[in-house]
Design an enzyme around this catalytic site. Structure first.
Site, PDB file in Angstrom:
ATOM      1  N   CYS A 150      27.964  51.163   8.189  1.00  0.00           N
ATOM      2  CA  CYS A 150      28.750  52.873   8.147  1.00  0.00           C
ATOM      3  C   CYS A 150      28.240  53.725   7.054  1.00  0.00           C
ATOM      4  O   CYS A 150      29.097  54.468   6.457  1.00  0.00           O
ATOM      5  CB  CYS A 150      29.739  52.042   9.158  1.00  0.00           C
ATOM      6  SG  CYS A 150      30.216  51.806  10.857  1.00  0.00           S
TER       7      CYS A 150
HETATM    8  N1  COA Z   1      40.559  50.122  28.295  1.00  0.00           N
HETATM    9  C1  COA Z   1      42.149  49.905  28.599  1.00  0.00           C
HETATM   10  N2  COA Z   1      42.178  48.652  28.207  1.00  0.00           N
HETATM   11  C2  COA Z   1      41.496  48.083  27.301  1.00  0.00           C
HETATM   12  C3  COA Z   1      40.262  48.449  26.968  1.00  0.00           C
HETATM   13  C4  COA Z   1      39.187  49.321  27.605  1.00  0.00           C
HETATM   14  N3  COA Z   1      38.430  50.332  27.566  1.00  0.00           N
HETATM   15  N4  COA Z   1      39.078  47.989  25.990  1.00  0.00           N
HETATM   16  C5  COA Z   1      41.002  46.343  26.216  1.00  0.00           C
HETATM   17  N5  COA Z   1      41.367  46.645  26.799  1.00  0.00           N
HETATM   18  C6  COA Z   1      42.709  45.943  26.856  1.00  0.00           C
HETATM   19  C7  COA Z   1      41.751  44.778  25.938  1.00  0.00           C
HETATM   20  O1  COA Z   1      41.977  43.438  27.039  1.00  0.00           O
HETATM   21  C8  COA Z   1      43.918  44.061  25.740  1.00  0.00           C
HETATM   22  O2  COA Z   1      44.260  43.856  26.481  1.00  0.00           O
HETATM   23  P1  COA Z   1      45.336  42.596  26.715  1.00  0.00           P
HETATM   24  O3  COA Z   1      46.720  42.843  25.551  1.00  0.00           O
HETATM   25  O4  COA Z   1      45.977  41.895  27.426  1.00  0.00           O
HETATM   26  O5  COA Z   1      44.729  41.555  25.696  1.00  0.00           O
HETATM   27  C9  COA Z   1      44.265  45.637  25.553  1.00  0.00           C
HETATM   28  O6  COA Z   1      44.162  46.115  25.806  1.00  0.00           O
HETATM   29  C10 COA Z   1      44.407  45.517  23.935  1.00  0.00           C
HETATM   30  O7  COA Z   1      42.880  45.601  22.846  1.00  0.00           O
HETATM   31  P2  COA Z   1      43.117  45.328  21.634  1.00  0.00           P
HETATM   32  O8  COA Z   1      41.176  45.338  21.408  1.00  0.00           O
HETATM   33  O9  COA Z   1      43.400  44.444  20.918  1.00  0.00           O
HETATM   34  O10 COA Z   1      42.717  46.880  21.622  1.00  0.00           O
HETATM   35  P3  COA Z   1      43.626  47.397  20.133  1.00  0.00           P
HETATM   36  O11 COA Z   1      44.612  48.364  19.532  1.00  0.00           O
HETATM   37  O12 COA Z   1      43.490  46.489  18.910  1.00  0.00           O
HETATM   38  O13 COA Z   1      42.663  47.937  19.599  1.00  0.00           O
HETATM   39  C11 COA Z   1      40.124  48.656  18.585  1.00  0.00           C
HETATM   40  C12 COA Z   1      40.698  48.282  19.182  1.00  0.00           C
HETATM   41  C13 COA Z   1      38.897  48.126  18.811  1.00  0.00           C
HETATM   42  C14 COA Z   1      40.322  49.769  19.045  1.00  0.00           C
HETATM   43  C15 COA Z   1      40.682  48.184  17.358  1.00  0.00           C
HETATM   44  O14 COA Z   1      40.950  47.457  16.715  1.00  0.00           O
HETATM   45  C16 COA Z   1      39.899  48.975  15.863  1.00  0.00           C
HETATM   46  O15 COA Z   1      39.408  50.604  15.722  1.00  0.00           O
HETATM   47  N6  COA Z   1      39.371  48.160  15.105  1.00  0.00           N
HETATM   48  C17 COA Z   1      38.607  48.746  14.377  1.00  0.00           C
HETATM   49  C18 COA Z   1      37.152  48.298  14.440  1.00  0.00           C
HETATM   50  C19 COA Z   1      36.104  48.773  13.705  1.00  0.00           C
HETATM   51  O16 COA Z   1      36.572  50.010  12.853  1.00  0.00           O
HETATM   52  N7  COA Z   1      34.828  48.899  13.480  1.00  0.00           N
HETATM   53  C20 COA Z   1      33.901  49.235  12.679  1.00  0.00           C
HETATM   54  C21 COA Z   1      33.030  50.039  13.642  1.00  0.00           C
HETATM   55  S1  COA Z   1      31.446  50.697  12.883  1.00  0.00           S
END
Ligand code: COA
Length: 375
Positions: A156
């Protein structure tokens, strides 16, 4: 030492769009099919059913509303679940070159430079469609640019690291004009069957023309006052696809690690402080008050992450115009994200306005470019 300006930017936006609603419908159809195939194991309790994805979750967790892709037909087909991107023949133009040429033409036109004025091409992206010859050399050939070209990959942060490399080369006199492009086909390395990340990425290509200041003639110019890059090893964002992939022990079926993988929560927690501290320190070292920055063009991975960084750097909630988001339209486009934000949200700034282009991601890697509008 020479002074360097960004004299032109370009964005190639693929015409095909996938809305969250379309994405979720395809994913849920895929999940239902899988659950039907594995119904016996699921009812015997030996397998977990696949859960549905939801539009509400996607928007709340990321701020993404839609994404542009090079092919939506395969992604939205529950029997395919990946873009149908044909491997091109050796005598055809590569897909990354095609995207880069479109973005580059726009950037060169804005900069008012012709191919014979450009001395080098850098193709900086998180994935390249082949090992060699370098994509940059194919782009150079397609545009009729003399000099040299090379590829680089810092995930990135490829674009900001590319800007630093280009600025350093211009400052030291290797050439006086560089085209730096970021063709990002993130749809090709995203696992569209994984609910936790299937919504994250989109495709795009950005281009930046950098010139030695006294040679630049374009109406809009941003001088690069300072760049800073940092890397710190982490496995929290990883893709194991590489040229040794076939040497896996026979019988190993799981290929999930051949696509993008992340521990999103850890990334969020660990990267936010690294980035905000680095922006504040970098500004302080350059005598710039970070709270007075006119604009922050941040990497576009997640809206809450950007809001967090913006608050820590500016010491208050940034206005929408101070920290533009393009996530809602493009999703995460890897290294191109901060450059789209810059390209689409900088013309309105007055001369002497200061801002920072900042990227962060796999590596971990962080890249800062402090700029000042000079024309
Ligand atoms: N639809 C519905 N529910 C979903 C889902 C989807 N597509 N994907 C995950 N969930 C659920 C999970 O299973 C979890 O359920 P649980 O609480 O029963 O375990 C819940 O939603 C929360 O998931 P979580 O992964 O903890 O969500 P989050 O709020 O932490 O967001 C990201 C996830 C990945 C969006 C976030 O952590 C993020 O953006 N991190 C940084 C990522 C980044 O910048 N990466 C760089 C890439 S280059």
């Amino acid at each position: 030492m020479q002074h360097v300006v960004i004299s032109g930017t370009g964005v190639f936006t693929p015409p095909e769009v996938i809305t969250n609603a379309e994405l979720v419908e395809a994913f849920n159809a895929y999940a239902d099919k899988q659950n039907a195939i594995h119904a016996d194991e699921i009812s015997a309790g030996t397998r977990e059913p696949m859960a549905h994805s939801s539009e509400e979750f996607i928007f709340k967790a990321s701020g993404i509303e839609r994404r542009h892709v090079m092919d939506k037909s395969g992604v939205l087909d529950p029997d395919v679940m990946h873009p149908n991107l044909r491997q091109r023949d050796d005598d055809e133009q590569g897909i990354m070159t095609e995207m880069a040429v479109a973005a580059a033409r726009e950037a060169m036109e804005k900069a008012g430079v012709s191919a014979d004025q450009v001395g080098a091409v850098i193709c900086a992206a998180s994935n390249h469609e082949r090992a060699y010859p370098a994509i940059a050399i194919e782009i150079q050939d397609a545009l009729g640019i003399a000099g040299f070209g090379f590829d680089m990959n810092v995930a990135c942060s490829s674009a900001t690291f590319g800007i630093q490399a280009a600025a350093d080369m211009i400052r030291s006199g290797s050439t006086d004009c560089i085209l730096m492009v970021n063709p990002e086909i993130c749809s090709g390395h995203l696992e569209w069957r994984d609910r936790d990340c299937h919504f994250i990425f989109g495709d795009v290509c950005t281009a930046v023309v950098l010139q030695e200041k006294s040679r630049a003639t374009s109406q809009t110019q941003f001088e690069i006052l300072s760049t800073r890059c940092l890397t710190q090893f982490s496995n929290n964002i990883r893709n194991n696809n590489g040229f040794l992939r076939r040497s896996r022990p026979s019988g190993v079926q799981d290929q999930r690690d051949m696509q993008f993988m992340q521990n999103g929560r850890q990334v969020f927690k660990q990267v936010v402080p690294i980035v905000s501290d680095m922006v504040v320190q970098h500004c302080a070292d350059e005598g710039v008050d970070p709270t007075k920055l006119d604009r922050m063009w941040l990497h576009q991975a997640n809206k809450s992450m950007n809001d967090f960084i913006g608050r820590k750097v500016l010491g208050r909630v940034p206005e929408l115009t101070e920290q533009p988001n393009i996530l809602q339209e493009y999703a995460n486009t890897s290294s191109a994200g901060s450059i789209i934000a810059f390209a689409q949200n900088s013309d309105d700034l007055p001369v002497n306005a200061m801002g920072i282009i900042c990227s962060f991601g796999a590596g971990y890697s962080v890249g800062n470019v402090i700029v000042k509008r000079v024309a």
